[in-house]
Scaffold this motif. Structure first.
Motif, mmCIF file in Angstrom:
data_model
loop_
_atom_site.group_PDB
_atom_site.id
_atom_site.type_symbol
_atom_site.label_atom_id
_atom_site.label_comp_id
_atom_site.label_asym_id
_atom_site.label_seq_id
_atom_site.Cartn_x
_atom_site.Cartn_y
_atom_site.Cartn_z
ATOM 1 N N ASN A 278 0.807 -1.218 0.000
ATOM 2 C CA ASN A 278 0.000 0.000 0.000
ATOM 3 C C ASN A 278 0.844 1.275 0.000
ATOM 4 O O ASN A 278 0.356 2.354 0.328
ATOM 5 N N GLY A 279 2.104 1.132 -0.374
ATOM 6 C CA GLY A 279 2.984 2.290 -0.463
ATOM 7 C C GLY A 279 2.828 3.021 -1.784
ATOM 8 O O GLY A 279 2.360 2.453 -2.774
ATOM 9 N N PRO A 280 3.205 4.283 -1.838
ATOM 10 C CA PRO A 280 2.995 5.091 -3.044
ATOM 11 C C PRO A 280 3.711 4.566 -4.275
ATOM 12 O O PRO A 280 3.209 4.709 -5.396
ATOM 13 N N GLU A 281 4.877 3.943 -4.101
ATOM 14 C CA GLU A 281 5.614 3.433 -5.253
ATOM 15 C C GLU A 281 4.854 2.310 -5.952
ATOM 16 O O GLU A 281 4.948 2.160 -7.172
ATOM 17 N N TYR A 282 4.137 1.512 -5.162
ATOM 18 C CA TYR A 282 3.366 0.429 -5.766
ATOM 19 C C TYR A 282 1.982 0.901 -6.211
ATOM 20 O O TYR A 282 1.492 0.504 -7.276
ATOM 21 N N LEU A 283 1.357 1.766 -5.427
ATOM 22 C CA LEU A 283 0.009 2.221 -5.754
ATOM 23 C C LEU A 283 -0.045 2.997 -7.069
ATOM 24 O O LEU A 283 -1.100 3.073 -7.697
ATOM 25 N N TYR B 289 1.175 1.981 -9.712
ATOM 26 C CA TYR B 289 0.898 0.944 -10.708
ATOM 27 C C TYR B 289 -0.444 0.265 -10.461
ATOM 28 O O TYR B 289 -1.152 -0.102 -11.394
ATOM 29 N N ASN B 290 -0.771 0.064 -9.182
ATOM 30 C CA ASN B 290 -1.976 -0.674 -8.832
ATOM 31 C C ASN B 290 -2.696 0.037 -7.691
ATOM 32 O O ASN B 290 -2.355 -0.144 -6.522
ATOM 33 N N PRO B 291 -3.702 0.849 -8.001
ATOM 34 C CA PRO B 291 -4.395 1.605 -6.949
ATOM 35 C C PRO B 291 -5.171 0.717 -5.982
ATOM 36 O O PRO B 291 -5.585 1.190 -4.924
ATOM 37 N N ASN B 292 -5.338 -0.564 -6.332
ATOM 38 C CA ASN B 292 -6.033 -1.490 -5.436
ATOM 39 C C ASN B 292 -5.116 -2.021 -4.342
ATOM 40 O O ASN B 292 -5.598 -2.612 -3.372
ATOM 41 N N GLY B 293 -3.810 -1.853 -4.483
ATOM 42 C CA GLY B 293 -2.888 -2.279 -3.440
ATOM 43 C C GLY B 293 -2.884 -3.770 -3.194
ATOM 44 O O GLY B 293 -2.799 -4.229 -2.051
ATOM 45 N N ARG B 294 -2.997 -4.552 -4.263
ATOM 46 C CA ARG B 294 -2.962 -6.005 -4.167
ATOM 47 C C ARG B 294 -1.996 -6.546 -5.217
ATOM 48 O O ARG B 294 -1.560 -5.818 -6.102
ATOM 49 N N ILE B 295 -1.684 -7.842 -5.109
ATOM 50 C CA ILE B 295 -0.856 -8.450 -6.143
ATOM 51 C C ILE B 295 -1.727 -9.418 -6.952
ATOM 52 O O ILE B 295 -2.754 -9.891 -6.446
ATOM 53 N N PRO B 296 -1.292 -9.680 -8.203
ATOM 54 C CA PRO B 296 -0.085 -9.215 -8.882
ATOM 55 C C PRO B 296 -0.350 -7.974 -9.728
ATOM 56 O O PRO B 296 -1.495 -7.610 -10.002
ATOM 57 N N THR B 297 0.736 -7.354 -10.150
ATOM 58 C CA THR B 297 0.706 -6.296 -11.152
ATOM 59 C C THR B 297 1.827 -6.583 -12.142
ATOM 60 O O THR B 297 2.919 -6.983 -11.746
ATOM 61 N N LEU B 298 1.545 -6.391 -13.413
ATOM 62 C CA LEU B 298 2.550 -6.609 -14.458
ATOM 63 C C LEU B 298 2.816 -5.307 -15.184
ATOM 64 O O LEU B 298 1.882 -4.605 -15.574
ATOM 65 N N VAL B 299 4.098 -4.972 -15.354
ATOM 66 C CA VAL B 299 4.495 -3.791 -16.116
ATOM 67 C C VAL B 299 5.218 -4.264 -17.367
ATOM 68 O O VAL B 299 6.194 -5.027 -17.286
ATOM 69 N N ASP B 300 4.724 -3.839 -18.521
ATOM 70 C CA ASP B 300 5.274 -4.234 -19.818
ATOM 71 C C ASP B 300 6.184 -3.127 -20.325
ATOM 72 O O ASP B 300 5.722 -2.101 -20.813
ATOM 73 N N HIS B 301 7.477 -3.336 -20.201
ATOM 74 C CA HIS B 301 8.440 -2.300 -20.598
ATOM 75 C C HIS B 301 8.521 -2.145 -22.113
ATOM 76 O O HIS B 301 8.982 -1.109 -22.600
#
Length: 219
Positions: free
Chosen positions: A43-48, A50-62
């Motif tokens: 639930n930290g800003p660096e993760y939120l 990417y994912n405002p729901n604060g759950r896993i998983p999240t995928l980032v496609d570079h």
């Protein structure tokens, strides 16, 4: 592309939800780094961002301008839509695609929540609530019954072949004994679903992911 791998998968190896994405990435031969998220950072800003729901998983496609997508079913659908041109684990017929998406929804809205609640009330709730445990164990069996009703008539859920519709059920079904007890006999109670689950877990990408999971859980 500044990243060594095409994707960054934000997950936690000790939590089950990210494994479906690992199985699909492996199956499609896509390169990824796993970035471990824990309870202090989810639930930290660096993760939120990417994912405002604060759950896993999240995928980032570079490879796609750092496009970020979350929710397991949405992620695997994104992956096959963009990176499965030969339809190795997806389908092309519009009706079959609708059926494939239907099963992804059923996993996300049915299997995942019911199994999750069974686990919560069995192992994590502050007090034992027998009625809640019974409800969610019964719902777990009901989900298996839905699968059994279809798989007793066909080998896979859609298209006559292995697809993401099958793969996405694995990460929860490997938890059946902890949820239903040592007396639960998967093969005896749901024989067609057990046979299907055995085929899917032995398939390329899934097998390697499960070996990776075993190492993580044994560490």
């Amino acid at each position: 592309m500044p990243h060594g791998k095409q994707f960054t998968l934000y997950t936690n190896s000790l939590w089950i939800n990210g494994w479906a994405v690992v199985f699909v990435l492996n199956r499609l031969g896509l390169s990824y780094d796993c970035h471990q998220i824990d309870k202090t950072t989810v639930n930290g800003p660096e993760y939120l961002k990417y994912n405002p729901n604060g759950r896993i998983p999240t995928l980032v496609d570079h490879k796609n301008n750092d496009f970020a997508i979350w929710e397991s079913a949405a992620i695997v659908l994104y992956l096959v839509d963009r990176y499965d041109p030969n339809h190795q684990i997806s389908v092309t017929n519009p009706d079959e695609k609708a059926t494939m998406i239907q099963w992804l929804f059923f996993q996300a809205a049915g299997q995942g929540p019911y199994y999750g609640q069974a686990g919560h009330f069995l192992y994590y709730h502050s007090e034992k609530v027998p009625s809640a445990i019974e409800r969610y164990q019964n719902e777990t069996r009901r989900v298996l019954g839905v699968l059994e009703s279809v798989l007793s008539k066909q080998e896979f859920l859609v298209g006559g072949k292995l697809t993401v519709a099958d793969i996405i059920f694995v990460h929860c079904n490997i938890m059946l004994e902890p949820l239903l007890g040592a007396e639960f006999n998967f093969e005896k109670e749901f024989p067609a679903t057990f046979a299907w689950h055995s085929k899917v877990t032995a398939s390329d990408g899934v097998k390697e992911g499960l070996e990776e999971r075993q190492k993580a859980w044994s560490a």
